[in-house]
Design a protein around this motif. Structure first.
Motif, PDB file in Angstrom:
ATOM      1  N   UNK A 228     -82.724   1.630  20.775  1.00 17.11           N
ATOM      2  CA  UNK A 228     -83.895   2.237  20.193  1.00 17.11           C
ATOM      3  C   UNK A 228     -83.774   2.168  18.676  1.00 17.11           C
ATOM      4  N   UNK A 229     -84.917   2.005  18.011  1.00 17.69           N
ATOM      5  CA  UNK A 229     -84.988   1.987  16.563  1.00 17.69           C
ATOM      6  C   UNK A 229     -85.889   3.127  16.097  1.00 17.69           C
ATOM      7  N   UNK A 230     -85.800   3.453  14.812  1.00 14.58           N
ATOM      8  CA  UNK A 230     -86.613   4.545  14.279  1.00 14.58           C
ATOM      9  C   UNK A 230     -88.094   4.341  14.566  1.00 14.58           C
ATOM     10  N   UNK A 231     -88.572   3.112  14.440  1.00 16.77           N
ATOM     11  CA  UNK A 231     -89.996   2.844  14.675  1.00 16.77           C
ATOM     12  C   UNK A 231     -90.402   3.171  16.106  1.00 16.77           C
ATOM     13  N   UNK A 232     -89.454   3.153  17.030  1.00 20.61           N
ATOM     14  CA  UNK A 232     -89.748   3.452  18.431  1.00 20.61           C
ATOM     15  C   UNK A 232     -89.971   4.947  18.677  1.00 20.61           C
TER      16      UNK A 232
ATOM     17  N   UNK B 125     -91.565  15.603  20.824  1.00 21.09           N
ATOM     18  CA  UNK B 125     -91.167  15.710  19.418  1.00 21.09           C
ATOM     19  C   UNK B 125     -89.671  15.990  19.299  1.00 21.09           C
ATOM     20  N   UNK B 126     -89.148  16.787  20.228  1.00 23.37           N
ATOM     21  CA  UNK B 126     -87.713  17.058  20.254  1.00 23.37           C
ATOM     22  C   UNK B 126     -86.943  15.757  20.495  1.00 23.37           C
TER      23      UNK B 126
ATOM     24  N   UNK C 207     -84.171  14.039  18.084  1.00 22.66           N
ATOM     25  CA  UNK C 207     -82.839  13.692  18.589  1.00 22.66           C
ATOM     26  C   UNK C 207     -82.524  12.226  18.296  1.00 22.66           C
ATOM     27  N   UNK C 208     -83.435  11.327  18.675  1.00 18.83           N
ATOM     28  CA  UNK C 208     -83.176   9.901  18.508  1.00 18.83           C
ATOM     29  C   UNK C 208     -83.120   9.506  17.041  1.00 18.83           C
ATOM     30  N   UNK C 209     -83.925  10.150  16.193  1.00 16.06           N
ATOM     31  CA  UNK C 209     -83.882   9.832  14.773  1.00 16.06           C
ATOM     32  C   UNK C 209     -82.527  10.202  14.167  1.00 16.06           C
ATOM     33  N   UNK C 210     -82.013  11.358  14.529  1.00 15.88           N
ATOM     34  CA  UNK C 210     -80.699  11.770  14.022  1.00 15.88           C
ATOM     35  C   UNK C 210     -79.617  10.838  14.565  1.00 15.88           C
TER      36      UNK C 210
END
Length: 81
Positions: free
Chosen positions: A1-5, A18-19, A23-26
């Motif tokens: 996964x990438x930030x854009x995803x 949103x949670x 999580x994935x962004x961090x």
């Protein structure tokens, strides 16, 4: 996964989505930071950061703590991340 995803999740009206985005962004940012540190230490980083290696290493611990906290919260709230 990438930030854009994570964009659709971040814009969702459902707090669980949103949670998941948070999580994935961090997680993604922490993995990238660790890779950057490893490349810097190996002498293969393609640029010279304006901050110190020490500061970047210090950043890892609070980010990992935050990710750990999100994982505990996800478990408690029944959110699959």
């Amino acid at each position: 996964m990438e930030l854009k995803d994570t964009i659709d999740l971040m814009n969702s009206s459902d707090y669980k989505d949103r949670f998941k985005a948070e999580y994935w962004q961090v997680k993604i940012r922490l993995e990238k930071l660790r890779k950057m540190i490893a490349k810097w230490q190996a002498g293969t980083l393609g640029f010279t950061p304006s901050c110190s290696l020490k500061l970047l290493k210090e950043q890892v611990e609070p980010m990992q703590n935050y990710l750990d906290t999100l994982e505990v919260r996800a478990e408690m709230e029944g959110i699959s991340v």
